[in-house]
Motif scaffolding. Structure first.
Motif, PDB file in Angstrom:
ATOM      1  N   ALA A 316       0.842  -1.077   0.028  1.00 52.05           N
ATOM      2  CA  ALA A 316      -0.047  -0.008  -0.006  1.00 52.05           C
ATOM      3  C   ALA A 316       0.726   1.217   0.198  1.00 52.05           C
ATOM      4  N   SER A 317       1.698   1.185   0.843  1.00 56.44           N
ATOM      5  CA  SER A 317       2.957   2.404   0.932  1.00 56.44           C
ATOM      6  C   SER A 317       3.647   2.591  -0.372  1.00 56.44           C
ATOM      7  N   MET A 318       3.986   1.514  -0.927  1.00 58.84           N
ATOM      8  CA  MET A 318       4.687   1.665  -2.292  1.00 58.84           C
ATOM      9  C   MET A 318       3.796   2.192  -3.409  1.00 58.84           C
ATOM     10  N   ILE A 319       2.526   1.975  -3.413  1.00 56.06           N
ATOM     11  CA  ILE A 319       2.021   2.552  -4.579  1.00 56.06           C
ATOM     12  C   ILE A 319       1.554   3.968  -4.175  1.00 56.06           C
ATOM     13  N   ILE A 320       1.433   4.457  -3.087  1.00 59.27           N
ATOM     14  CA  ILE A 320       1.437   5.963  -2.815  1.00 59.27           C
ATOM     15  C   ILE A 320       2.651   6.786  -3.261  1.00 59.27           C
ATOM     16  N   SER A 321       3.620   6.012  -2.814  1.00 59.49           N
ATOM     17  CA  SER A 321       5.059   6.706  -3.113  1.00 59.49           C
ATOM     18  C   SER A 321       5.385   6.809  -4.525  1.00 59.49           C
ATOM     19  N   ARG A 322       5.065   5.692  -5.325  1.00 59.63           N
ATOM     20  CA  ARG A 322       5.381   5.722  -6.650  1.00 59.63           C
ATOM     21  C   ARG A 322       4.442   6.541  -7.576  1.00 59.63           C
ATOM     22  N   THR A 323       3.196   6.713  -7.169  1.00 54.66           N
ATOM     23  CA  THR A 323       2.404   7.769  -7.747  1.00 54.66           C
ATOM     24  C   THR A 323       2.778   8.908  -7.417  1.00 54.66           C
ATOM     25  N   SER A 324       3.093   9.517  -6.224  1.00 57.41           N
ATOM     26  CA  SER A 324       3.404  10.917  -5.985  1.00 57.41           C
ATOM     27  C   SER A 324       4.697  11.239  -6.700  1.00 57.41           C
ATOM     28  N   ILE A 325       5.656  10.604  -6.890  1.00 59.67           N
ATOM     29  CA  ILE A 325       6.665  10.768  -7.625  1.00 59.67           C
ATOM     30  C   ILE A 325       6.446  11.275  -9.086  1.00 59.67           C
ATOM     31  N   ILE A 326       5.339  10.251  -9.716  1.00 60.29           N
ATOM     32  CA  ILE A 326       5.164  10.742 -11.176  1.00 60.29           C
ATOM     33  C   ILE A 326       4.188  11.830 -11.083  1.00 60.29           C
ATOM     34  N   LEU A 327       3.546  12.298 -10.062  1.00 58.01           N
ATOM     35  CA  LEU A 327       2.804  13.521  -9.950  1.00 58.01           C
ATOM     36  C   LEU A 327       3.706  14.833  -9.822  1.00 58.01           C
ATOM     37  N   TYR A 328       4.855  14.495  -9.105  1.00 59.17           N
ATOM     38  CA  TYR A 328       5.330  15.704  -8.552  1.00 59.17           C
ATOM     39  C   TYR A 328       5.691  16.820  -9.491  1.00 59.17           C
ATOM     40  N   PRO A 329       6.319  16.631 -10.723  1.00 64.67           N
ATOM     41  CA  PRO A 329       6.519  17.850 -11.675  1.00 64.67           C
ATOM     42  C   PRO A 329       5.516  18.346 -12.418  1.00 64.67           C
ATOM     43  N   PHE A 330       4.137  17.624 -12.192  1.00 62.60           N
ATOM     44  CA  PHE A 330       2.962  18.260 -12.590  1.00 62.60           C
ATOM     45  C   PHE A 330       2.358  19.234 -11.525  1.00 62.60           C
ATOM     46  N   THR A 331       3.221  19.590 -10.445  1.00 65.45           N
ATOM     47  CA  THR A 331       2.723  20.757  -9.622  1.00 65.45           C
ATOM     48  C   THR A 331       3.300  22.183  -9.946  1.00 65.45           C
ATOM     49  N   TRP A 332       2.591  23.075  -9.817  1.00 67.37           N
ATOM     50  CA  TRP A 332       3.122  24.444 -10.245  1.00 67.37           C
ATOM     51  C   TRP A 332       2.796  25.506  -9.354  1.00 67.37           C
ATOM     52  N   ASP A 333       2.370  24.892  -8.057  1.00 67.89           N
ATOM     53  CA  ASP A 333       2.135  25.930  -7.016  1.00 67.89           C
ATOM     54  C   ASP A 333       2.827  25.223  -5.559  1.00 67.89           C
ATOM     55  N   PHE A 334       2.946  26.135  -4.870  1.00 71.78           N
ATOM     56  CA  PHE A 334       3.611  25.694  -3.423  1.00 71.78           C
ATOM     57  C   PHE A 334       2.588  24.696  -2.613  1.00 71.78           C
ATOM     58  N   THR A 335       1.405  24.991  -2.600  1.00 79.63           N
ATOM     59  CA  THR A 335       0.465  24.141  -1.749  1.00 79.63           C
ATOM     60  C   THR A 335       0.190  22.599  -2.488  1.00 79.63           C
ATOM     61  N   THR A 336       0.339  22.567  -3.726  1.00 80.43           N
ATOM     62  CA  THR A 336       0.119  21.220  -4.328  1.00 80.43           C
ATOM     63  C   THR A 336       1.340  20.709  -4.495  1.00 80.43           C
ATOM     64  N   LEU A 337       2.574  21.264  -4.422  1.00 83.76           N
ATOM     65  CA  LEU A 337       3.806  20.532  -4.306  1.00 83.76           C
ATOM     66  C   LEU A 337       4.021  19.847  -2.851  1.00 83.76           C
ATOM     67  N   THR A 338       3.654  20.743  -1.743  1.00 82.76           N
ATOM     68  CA  THR A 338       3.600  20.257  -0.388  1.00 82.76           C
ATOM     69  C   THR A 338       2.856  18.846  -0.125  1.00 82.76           C
ATOM     70  N   LEU A 339       1.633  19.115  -0.765  1.00 84.34           N
ATOM     71  CA  LEU A 339       0.643  17.927  -0.742  1.00 84.34           C
ATOM     72  C   LEU A 339       1.444  16.666  -1.271  1.00 84.34           C
ATOM     73  N   ILE A 340       1.767  16.746  -2.404  1.00 80.59           N
ATOM     74  CA  ILE A 340       2.628  15.441  -3.129  1.00 80.59           C
ATOM     75  C   ILE A 340       3.646  15.270  -2.213  1.00 80.59           C
ATOM     76  N   TYR A 341       4.621  16.098  -1.775  1.00 82.19           N
ATOM     77  CA  TYR A 341       5.853  15.715  -1.058  1.00 82.19           C
ATOM     78  C   TYR A 341       5.539  15.136   0.297  1.00 82.19           C
ATOM     79  N   ILE A 342       4.202  15.391   0.975  1.00 80.67           N
ATOM     80  CA  ILE A 342       3.955  14.920   2.144  1.00 80.67           C
ATOM     81  C   ILE A 342       3.662  13.417   1.892  1.00 80.67           C
ATOM     82  N   ALA A 343       2.883  13.154   0.664  1.00 78.70           N
ATOM     83  CA  ALA A 343       2.443  11.979   0.478  1.00 78.70           C
ATOM     84  C   ALA A 343       3.722  11.073   0.300  1.00 78.70           C
ATOM     85  N   ARG A 344       4.495  11.367  -0.501  1.00 81.21           N
ATOM     86  CA  ARG A 344       5.705  10.584  -0.710  1.00 81.21           C
ATOM     87  C   ARG A 344       6.641  10.329   0.562  1.00 81.21           C
ATOM     88  N   VAL A 345       6.825  11.415   1.404  1.00 82.68           N
ATOM     89  CA  VAL A 345       7.714  11.240   2.476  1.00 82.68           C
ATOM     90  C   VAL A 345       6.767  10.127   3.496  1.00 82.68           C
TER      91      VAL A 345
END
Length: 440
Positions: A316-345
């Motif tokens: 379950a944790s691997m699925i979340i981390s892999r998906t967040s890495i793919i989504l990371y460069p599609f974030t263009w504002d600080f709030t979205t980047l923070t949410l994606i980064y939180i999910a990965r960490v």
């Protein structure tokens, strides 16, 4: 909440190792928020303080950042194998003390580093220290506690890291601010060199604490063998087929995950600085929030794995981390980047202690150090290769398009897909031992 039996499982060594882990990560956490800016200053890209410029072309230093990570992982890989092996034969405490002593020296040298090349060499020396300390410390930790409490004990160890990562960036920013406003360092090079002394300041008490580690019995030649290549592999040949297969897949996953994470880690901060946040304080705040999320999630997930098994939690944790890495460069504002980064960490901090507990469940105590050392070595080899790939792809394609997407998304997508491949291998071929009938 920890029950009475759980508290009883927290031996002296576990407490000391958690303290050592906390102090060292605190020092390097303070440095890590500063490191990319130090690289930019050494290269001449950053000639003014970052808060005084309109933008920072961080991509110009991405190759050097990748080389630093690769140098660190190359030496760490070698020392993880050697350290884990020696730790199975001689007392692990001695290796931990040696590695922590090197950390103190490295921290002092960072404070006077004159060039990028010297910075890369220091990162290589840091890798030697890291390979001596952490595989040995983690093997000792796993060897100290019973299987039914193992994931939770490792999660407490990881939580110590996370608390340090929460505090560390803020301490680094405070040290930088002190250097600028109180010491009067307006030159970015001196301003970003100053916080590096925190590595030595926090590693020294960690070294002193390590002197109180109780002998783990490693000083005797164990039934797993002595210091020869034949003895090295003797313990592995005696494993049951399922255990050997599981460990092989874990090692393969280690190198694959290392490549994936090396790609991501070499470019994630560069992307954030270049496109979303240039202020060290905001970047430090992002890392702090993510570390809090990791801190909160680690122990409950480890408790769950002690109750229902390791594999479901890891998957379950691997699925979340892999998906967040793919989504990371599609974030263009600080709030979205923070949410994606939180999910990965958070996902990483869930999977790490559970995976290590599963690895320890499979492994006999006689070869525990070697298995932990090999796993980290394979992971580090991957993280040696990954930053080279990631920094190259980012630098070459950041101003192009790829399948109608920005070219800089390419290394992030590759990283995530490699991670998904390792997830499939893990799900199919790793066998979780039956507690009543251990597979080794």
């Amino acid at each position: 909440m920890l029950g009475v039996s759980s508290i009883a499982s927290l031996s002296r060594n576990v407490i000391i190792l958690c303290l050592v882990n906390f102090l060292v990560i605190l020092g390097f956490g303070a440095f890590n928020i500063i490191r990319p800016y130090l690289v930019l200053a050494l290269k001449g890209v950053l000639t003014e303080l970052p808060e005084e410029v309109a933008s920072i072309d961080a991509g110009e230093a991405v190759v050097e950042m990748g080389l630093m990570m690769s140098a660190f992982m190359a030496t760490r890989s070698i020392m993880s194998i050697v350290g884990g092996w020696i730790g199975d034969v001689i007392e692990r405490k001695k290796l931990i003390i040696l590695g922590l002593s090197l950390y103190v020296v490295v921290g002092l040298l960072y404070g006077v580093v004159p060039s990028i090349n010297m910075l890369i060499l220091l990162r290589a020396l840091q890798g030697v220290a890291s390979g001596l300390v952490w595989p040995v410390a983690e093997a000792l930790l796993a060897d100290t506690v019973p299987s039914e409490f193992r994931a939770r004990a490792i999660s407490i160890y990881v939580m110590a890291s996370n608390i340090a990562r929460i505090i560390g960036p803020s301490i680094g920013v405070v040290a930088y601010t002190f250097a600028v406003h109180f010491l009067g360092f307006k030159d970015p090079l001196n301003a970003f060199r100053t916080p590096t002394v925190l590595i030595s300041i926090f590693s020294l008490p960690a070294l002193i604490a390590s002197l109180t580690i109780k002998g783990d019995g490693g000083g005797r030649i164990r039934s797993g063998g002595g210091l020869s290549l034949r003895d090295y592999f003797k313990g592995f040949s005696q494993l049951a087929a399922k255990a050997r297969r599981s460990l092989i897949v874990i090692f393969i996953n280690g190198i694959s995950n290392g490549i994936a994470m090396g790609i991501f880690m070499s470019i994630a901060t560069v992307y954030a600085i270049e496109y979303i946040v240039k202020d060290p304080a905001l970047l430090g705040g992002l890392m702090t929030i993510a570390s809090i999320a990791g801190l909160i999630s680690a122990y409950p997930a480890s408790w769950l794995s002690d109750k229902i098994g390791r594999k479901p939690v890891v998957i379950a944790s691997m699925i979340i981390s892999r998906t967040s890495i793919i989504l990371y460069p599609f974030t263009w504002d600080f709030t979205t980047l923070t949410l994606i980064y939180i999910a990965r960490v958070a996902a990483f901090n869930i999977s790490r202690p559970v995976m290590q507990a599963l690895q320890a469940d499979i492994t006999p105590k006689t070869i525990m150090g070697r298995v932990f050392g090999l796993q980290q070595a394979f992971s580090n080899i991957g993280m040696f290769v990954g930053p080279i790939i990631g920094s190259y792809l980012y630098y070459e394609y950041r101003k192009t398009t790829f399948l109608n997407m920005p070219g800089l998304t390419l290394p992030f997508i590759i990283s995530g897909l490699i991670g998904y491949i390792t997830l499939i291998l893990f799900a199919l071929f790793v066998s979780e031992p039956d507690k009543k009938n251990e597979i080794h």
